[in-house]
Design a protein around this motif. Structure first.
Motif, PDB file in Angstrom:
ATOM      1  N   ASN A   1       0.813  -1.216   0.000  1.00  0.00           N
ATOM      2  CA  ASN A   1       0.000   0.000   0.000  1.00  0.00           C
ATOM      3  C   ASN A   1       0.845   1.264   0.000  1.00  0.00           C
ATOM      4  O   ASN A   1       0.402   2.313  -0.449  1.00  0.00           O
ATOM      5  N   GLU A   2       2.075   1.181   0.521  1.00  0.00           N
ATOM      6  CA  GLU A   2       2.936   2.360   0.591  1.00  0.00           C
ATOM      7  C   GLU A   2       3.322   2.862  -0.791  1.00  0.00           C
ATOM      8  O   GLU A   2       3.572   4.065  -0.977  1.00  0.00           O
ATOM      9  N   ALA A   3       3.383   1.977  -1.790  1.00  0.00           N
ATOM     10  CA  ALA A   3       3.734   2.407  -3.147  1.00  0.00           C
ATOM     11  C   ALA A   3       2.729   3.404  -3.680  1.00  0.00           C
ATOM     12  O   ALA A   3       3.094   4.395  -4.339  1.00  0.00           O
ATOM     13  N   VAL A   4       1.454   3.162  -3.422  1.00  0.00           N
ATOM     14  CA  VAL A   4       0.411   4.080  -3.889  1.00  0.00           C
ATOM     15  C   VAL A   4       0.566   5.434  -3.218  1.00  0.00           C
ATOM     16  O   VAL A   4       0.513   6.488  -3.870  1.00  0.00           O
ATOM     17  N   ASP A   5       0.797   5.429  -1.904  1.00  0.00           N
ATOM     18  CA  ASP A   5       0.931   6.686  -1.171  1.00  0.00           C
ATOM     19  C   ASP A   5       2.149   7.469  -1.641  1.00  0.00           C
ATOM     20  O   ASP A   5       2.097   8.696  -1.806  1.00  0.00           O
ATOM     21  N   GLN A   6       3.269   6.793  -1.880  1.00  0.00           N
ATOM     22  CA  GLN A   6       4.478   7.469  -2.338  1.00  0.00           C
ATOM     23  C   GLN A   6       4.280   8.129  -3.691  1.00  0.00           C
ATOM     24  O   GLN A   6       4.595   9.317  -3.874  1.00  0.00           O
ATOM     25  N   LEU A   7       3.753   7.384  -4.651  1.00  0.00           N
ATOM     26  CA  LEU A   7       3.617   7.928  -6.000  1.00  0.00           C
ATOM     27  C   LEU A   7       2.588   9.052  -6.056  1.00  0.00           C
ATOM     28  O   LEU A   7       2.812  10.073  -6.716  1.00  0.00           O
ATOM     29  N   VAL A   8       1.462   8.873  -5.375  1.00  0.00           N
ATOM     30  CA  VAL A   8       0.433   9.913  -5.397  1.00  0.00           C
ATOM     31  C   VAL A   8       0.954  11.204  -4.789  1.00  0.00           C
ATOM     32  O   VAL A   8       0.786  12.303  -5.354  1.00  0.00           O
ATOM     33  N   LYS A   9       1.632  11.113  -3.639  1.00  0.00           N
ATOM     34  CA  LYS A   9       2.113  12.320  -2.977  1.00  0.00           C
ATOM     35  C   LYS A   9       3.311  12.930  -3.690  1.00  0.00           C
ATOM     36  O   LYS A   9       3.494  14.157  -3.657  1.00  0.00           O
ATOM     37  N   PHE A  10       4.149  12.122  -4.328  1.00  0.00           N
ATOM     38  CA  PHE A  10       5.254  12.683  -5.112  1.00  0.00           C
ATOM     39  C   PHE A  10       4.707  13.491  -6.289  1.00  0.00           C
ATOM     40  O   PHE A  10       5.151  14.617  -6.537  1.00  0.00           O
ATOM     41  N   ASN A  11       3.763  12.928  -7.013  1.00  0.00           N
ATOM     42  CA  ASN A  11       3.175  13.657  -8.135  1.00  0.00           C
ATOM     43  C   ASN A  11       2.454  14.914  -7.662  1.00  0.00           C
ATOM     44  O   ASN A  11       2.530  15.979  -8.297  1.00  0.00           O
ATOM     45  N   ARG A  12       1.716  14.805  -6.534  1.00  0.00           N
ATOM     46  CA  ARG A  12       0.973  15.957  -6.022  1.00  0.00           C
ATOM     47  C   ARG A  12       1.933  17.062  -5.573  1.00  0.00           C
ATOM     48  O   ARG A  12       1.688  18.252  -5.814  1.00  0.00           O
ATOM     49  N   ALA A  13       3.042  16.662  -4.919  1.00  0.00           N
ATOM     50  CA  ALA A  13       4.003  17.658  -4.458  1.00  0.00           C
ATOM     51  C   ALA A  13       4.694  18.335  -5.636  1.00  0.00           C
ATOM     52  O   ALA A  13       4.927  19.558  -5.622  1.00  0.00           O
ATOM     53  N   LEU A  14       5.036  17.568  -6.667  1.00  0.00           N
ATOM     54  CA  LEU A  14       5.660  18.166  -7.847  1.00  0.00           C
ATOM     55  C   LEU A  14       4.712  19.146  -8.531  1.00  0.00           C
ATOM     56  O   LEU A  14       5.144  20.178  -9.060  1.00  0.00           O
TER      57      LEU A  14
END
Length: 635
Positions: free
Chosen positions: A554-567
């Motif tokens: 589940n952490e993979a989803v959180d990492q990618l979503v928040k990385f894209n959102r932060a960028l």
């Protein structure tokens, strides 16, 4: 107000279209087809494109798609009801034309649906209107006003009847639960107040009723069988034979042996009659296999008791044929048990829980109403559809071909820039070295930019990799040309400035590729994510790769979503630069739990460009979608 409503076939033929506020629906519908329908992402029936929200419904029986579009700032509660009504009416009205299954018949068909649609739209809008609030009830209209005054008068020392009854009920219930169920039926019954009117029950009646309910729920069949056996074989009163006691010892051993008769050293015990009913297992006491039976076979196995052996055999045979032959269309109820098992299987294989639910929902939407093929079970049909969806998800919309893009950058006399980002400890520097070795093997020169100015030892790690790679590809083997070099400015400096200087240095020195290493950061760290967004915005790299490990779920989803959102949030550009591809590391440590690959590609729609499979420079692979899906579906 609706922007548009269109009905088209899965082959791409537009059967009917309603134009509301919007002038054209081509762009949003094509985006829906590319991003959702072709990518097997139909778990949610809603899709957002720019300022529009699109809702759609699939008709798998007639291969139709119903799409409605409206402004996303609006909250239209009647859209779901409207699309269901339109789907039902259009399918019933033009069933003959649609069932011919030919493009020529659909093109020649006249679908005059405008008046019907406007009527349904008007009805849906009227049904969703907010009703006026009802006026407050007056005292004269209440139940209390209708009671006579005499009923509300209480005399001193007398309790209301209802309260007394409630207290009696509570007392009787407590006493009934405290008294054991083995109380004698012949005990004297203590009648409570109001028992003559049939409202109250005595203590013994309450106990007897509770006992009967318990027997009906749990042990009715076993109780009846035990009673029948007891009645058939009544006990004989008295002793069978008098015992003979001797003064100096015992008599014959056979006369004193009152143990149960034995067979081959083991006592003869009659087997219980309802052992399968108690244990909940199939014939032979064995549990059923998970994937060996369809839903029809499971329904037959839940009723093991048959009137006769011949009837049970025939019933099982016809049940099997009914489950195999494609005689009806699939429904949600048919697929529910299979999809539940598939969802649990995907989660066990390290797929994120939310994505596993969306995948199963997408398969259900894809198969609902579809007629099964001849001699195919529900389990095989659902499994095949899920495999196709997973392969489609892992295959990228746009293939990332680094070698072709690098040669294109060479023609424009500029270096090709790749930026690596990710959380701490996933292997960014190690896999950057692997990609450097792969580029060197293909004849391209590489400049490594050490932009991780935070972690102690990061520059020294890259310096060691550069020395090793230079030993594998020395300048004398390439005409005196330096094939790999490290560009570093030490620690504590601005990473964006170092990357800019490295790109300028590579352009002046004629390097083909610049690989930018960045510091690992958690997706929740706002200052570090702002610095990463600044580095990407200022230097505009050709490729932004997210490095993630295959061990996460589940952490993979959180990492990618928040990385894209932060960028996107911290970027100063009007169109922010997001992640372009994924490097999946530590793939050799997970055996067949390859679900992280599905989670990452599903949430970002970006391809997995490289897969790290070991510790050496040669342990770098490209993703094989079919092999990953085969490992994922393996039991």
């Amino acid at each position: 107000m609706l922007d548009f409503f269109t009905i088209f076939s899965k082959g791409g033929l537009v059967l009917w279209c309603f134009q509301g506020v919007s002038d054209s629906c081509t762009g949003p519908v094509n985006a829906l087809i590319r991003s959702v329908l072709l990518q097997e992402r139909g778990g949610n029936n809603s899709f957002t494109h720019e300022a529009l929200t699109l809702k759609y419904k699939l008709d798998n029986q007639f291969e139709l798609v119903f799409v409605v579009g409206f402004q996303k700032i609006l909250t239209l509660t009647y859209v779901d009801k409207l699309i269901d009504d339109v789907h039902r009416l259009f399918r019933d009205k033009y069933r003959t034309e649609i069932q011919q299954q030919s493009a020529l018949s659909l093109l020649n068909g006249t679908f005059d649906f405008q008046n019907d649609f406007l009527r349904l739209l008007r009805e849906a809008e009227e049904s969703s209107k907010v009703r006026a609030p009802t006026a407050m009830k007056k005292f004269e209209d209440s139940e209390k006003a209708k009671k006579p005054v005499r009923s509300m008068i209480e005399t001193r020392g007398e309790k209301p009847k209802e309260k007394a009854k409630n207290k009696k009920n509570k007392g009787s219930k407590k006493e009934g639960f405290d008294v054991p169920l083995t109380a004698s039926k012949t005990a004297p019954a203590e009648k409570s107040v109001g028992a003559d009117n049939g409202v109250e029950l005595s203590k013994e009646e309450l106990i007897r009723r509770k006992r009967e309910e318990f027997i009906q729920k749990h042990g009715k069949a076993a109780d009846k069988s035990s009673k029948s056996t007891k009645s058939d074989a009544p006990k004989e009163k008295g002793k069978k034979a008098p015992r003979v006691w001797a003064l100096g010892g015992c008599a014959n051993k056979e006369d004193l042996d009152y143990s149960a008769p034995t067979t081959n050293g083991a006592p003869e015990v009659a087997p219980p009659e309802d052992i399968n009913l108690i244990r909940g297992t199939g014939p032979g006491g064995q549990l059923q296999d998970l994937d060996c039976s369809s839903s029809d076979d499971e329904g037959a196995a839940q009723n093991p008791t048959k009137p006769s052996a011949a009837k049970g055999t025939l019933g099982g045979m016809f049940g099997m044929l009914k489950g195999l032959v494609g005689s009806k269309s699939l429904s949600r109820e048919d697929m529910e048990s299979v999809l539940d098992k598939m969802r649990d299987h995907l989660i066990a294989k390290n797929v994120a829980a939310d994505i596993a639910v969306q995948l199963c929902e997408s398969v259900a939407n894809k198969l609902e109403g579809k007629v099964m093929g001849t001699f195919s079970t529900v389990t095989s049909t659902v499994k095949q559809a899920l495999q196709e969806s997973l392969v489609q998800i892992l295959q990228p919309q746009r293939r990332v071909d680094m070698l072709r893009d690098i040669m294109d950058a060479q023609r424009h006399q500029r270096p090709y820039v790749v930026t690596f980002c990710g959380v701490n400890g996933v292997g960014k520097s190690t896999n950057l070295a692997k990609i450097s070795f792969w580029l060197l093997e293909n004849g391209f020169s590489v400049l490594i930019a050490a932009c991780d100015t935070f972690r102690a030892g990061a520059v020294e790690q890259l310096r060691t990799h550069t020395r090793r790679l230079s030993a594998l590809h020395p300048p004398e083997n390439h005409g005196g040309r330096t094939m790999v070099q490290l560009f570093e400015k030490g620690y504590g400096k601005d990473a964006a400035g170092i990357a800019m200087e490295a790109i300028a240095f590579a352009r002046n020195q004629g390097f083909d590729v610049v690989l930018v290493d960045t510091a690992g950061r958690m997706q929740d760290n706002a200052p570090l994510m702002t610095a990463l967004a600044k580095l990407i915005t200022v230097n505009t790299p050709d490729l932004v790769l997210f490095v993630g490990e295959a061990l996460v779920g589940n952490e993979a989803v959180d990492q990618l979503v928040k990385f894209n959102r932060a960028l996107a949030d911290h970027s100063m550009a009007q169109t922010p630069r997001l992640i372009d591809g994924i490097v999946l590391t530590k793939f050799d440590t997970i055996d067949d739990k390859v679900g992280a690959a599905i989670s990452m590609t599903y949430i970002t729609s970006k391809p997995i460009v490289f897969v790290g499979t070991g510790q050496t420079y040669c342990d770098l692979r490209s993703l094989n979608a079919k092999a990953v899906v085969a490992a994922l579906m393996k039991a």
